[in-house]
Design an enzyme around this catalytic site. Structure first.
Site, PDB file in Angstrom:
ATOM      1  N   ILE A   1      37.006  44.780  46.530  1.00 54.13           N
ATOM      2  CA  ILE A   1      36.087  43.651  46.469  1.00 54.13           C
ATOM      3  C   ILE A   1      35.215  43.818  45.228  1.00 54.13           C
ATOM      4  CG2 ILE A   1      34.229  42.413  47.615  1.00 54.13           C
ATOM      5  CD1 ILE A   1      36.960  42.114  48.983  1.00 54.13           C
ATOM      6  N   LYS A   2      35.213  42.771  44.424  1.00 52.85           N
ATOM      7  CA  LYS A   2      34.552  42.820  43.120  1.00 52.85           C
ATOM      8  C   LYS A   2      33.140  42.239  43.237  1.00 52.85           C
ATOM      9  CE  LYS A   2      36.288  42.063  38.423  1.00 52.85           C
ATOM     10  NZ  LYS A   2      37.251  41.255  37.645  1.00 52.85           N
TER      11      LYS A   2
END
EC number: 2.2.1.2
Length: 316
Positions: free
Chosen positions: A126-127
């Site tokens: 997850i960025k």
């Protein structure tokens, strides 16, 4: 210590079904990244999404986006899974949270956890932007054992702070995405020729030192924004210059292909801290401060991702 590895900074349906698999199978790449701008470019310009978008007509714009994006992320995840299963340091695909939630840590955390649970793949990162509120999100996600890509890192101070957070909490793989070429685009018009096309690499090198000094073994520096923004530079310029041990480079296709065709690729020795400081003094003489530039570029990056996401949603 991990060796240098290449990831692909591009995602699009037709590419995922064809050339992406070829790059993986020949050992050219071992991961991939996406961002709101890449999804906007792919979904609004590629014909491969039109039929699916038509079938989703009547749904909310963000729901349409997530249906399309998560399908691509799952496809990339499946293609990369054999690499992950062989070595859990490799084989990741990154998905960024809604950029409009950037200044709301609780909502960002909830969305990140929801997306990770929906995808249900161990090789999805997850960025999260490494803004002030974003670092709260990074901390919460790592505590929840979610792999994290802390992105839009321009400052060595932020690189150090992010690495320290991950060192305390990270139980899963993490990367810190250091943006490179945007520095040169910003600074080169303001400095003499002998200082041009160097600021991004030197700033990224200082970030690399901070990450390696303060992070744990599960965290690596990931050099991003490594496509050239000048016609005078070789397409693989930034990849080649930042080919450091224990690092990753995520590159657009043009830069990636140029680097892969270059017969003279080898590990680079990072500049010494004294050399970095000497260069920064030369910039100071031109009234340029890298830390101030980093803060400006972070703000611009956050705005750019919001604009791309808004453009994408409005296209539905």
């Amino acid at each position: 210590m991990q060796e240098f590895s290449l990831w692909c900074d591009f995602i699009e349906r037709d590419f995922l079904e064809n050339d992406f698999l070829k790059l993986i199978n020949k050992g050219a790449i071992c991961g991939a990244t996406s961002n709101p701008s890449l999804f906007c470019e792919a979904i609004t310009k590629s014909a491969f999404y039109k039929d699916e978008i038509a079938k989703l007509k009547g749904k909310k714009a963000k729901e349409i986006y997530e249906t399309l994006a998560l399908k691509d992320i799952l496809q990339a995840s499946s293609a990369l899974m054999p690499l992950y299963e062989k070595d859990p340091n490799n084989g990741y695909i990154s998905l960024e949270i809604d950029p409009f939630l950037e200044d709301d840590a609780p909502k960002s955390i909830d969305e990140a956890k929801r997306l990770f649970k929906t995808l249900n793949r161990p090789n999805v990162m997850i960025k999260v932007p490494a803004s002030e509120s974003g670092l709260e999100v990074v901390s919460a996600l790592t505590k929840a054992s979610i792999p994290v890509n802390a992105t839009l890192v321009f400052s060595p101070k932020i690189a150090r702070k992010t690495a320290q957070i991950l060192a305390k909490e990270a139980q899963k793989r993490a990367v810190i995405s250091v943006f490179v070429s945007r520095f040169d685009k910003e600074i080169d018009p303001l400095v003499p020729k002998n200082l041009q096309a160097k600021s991004g690499i030197i700033n990224a090198t200082e970030c690399y030192y901070q990450i390696n000094q303060h992070a744990n073994k599960l965290t690596s520096a990931l050099f991003a924004s490594t496509g050239v923004k000048s016609n005078t530079l070789a397409k693989g310029y930034y990849i080649k210059a930042l080919c450091f041990k224990n690092s990753i480079n995520t590159a657009p296709l043009e830069a990636l292909n140029a680097y892969l065709l270059d017969p003279n690729t080898e590990y680079q020795t990072p500049l010494k801290i004294t050399e970095i400081e000497a260069f920064k003094k030369e910039l100071k003489a031109c009234n340029i401060d890298l830390e101030n530039t980093a803060q400006k570029l972070l703000k611009e990056g956050l705005i750019a991702f919001k604009q791309s996401f808004e453009k994408l949603l409005s296209s539905f």
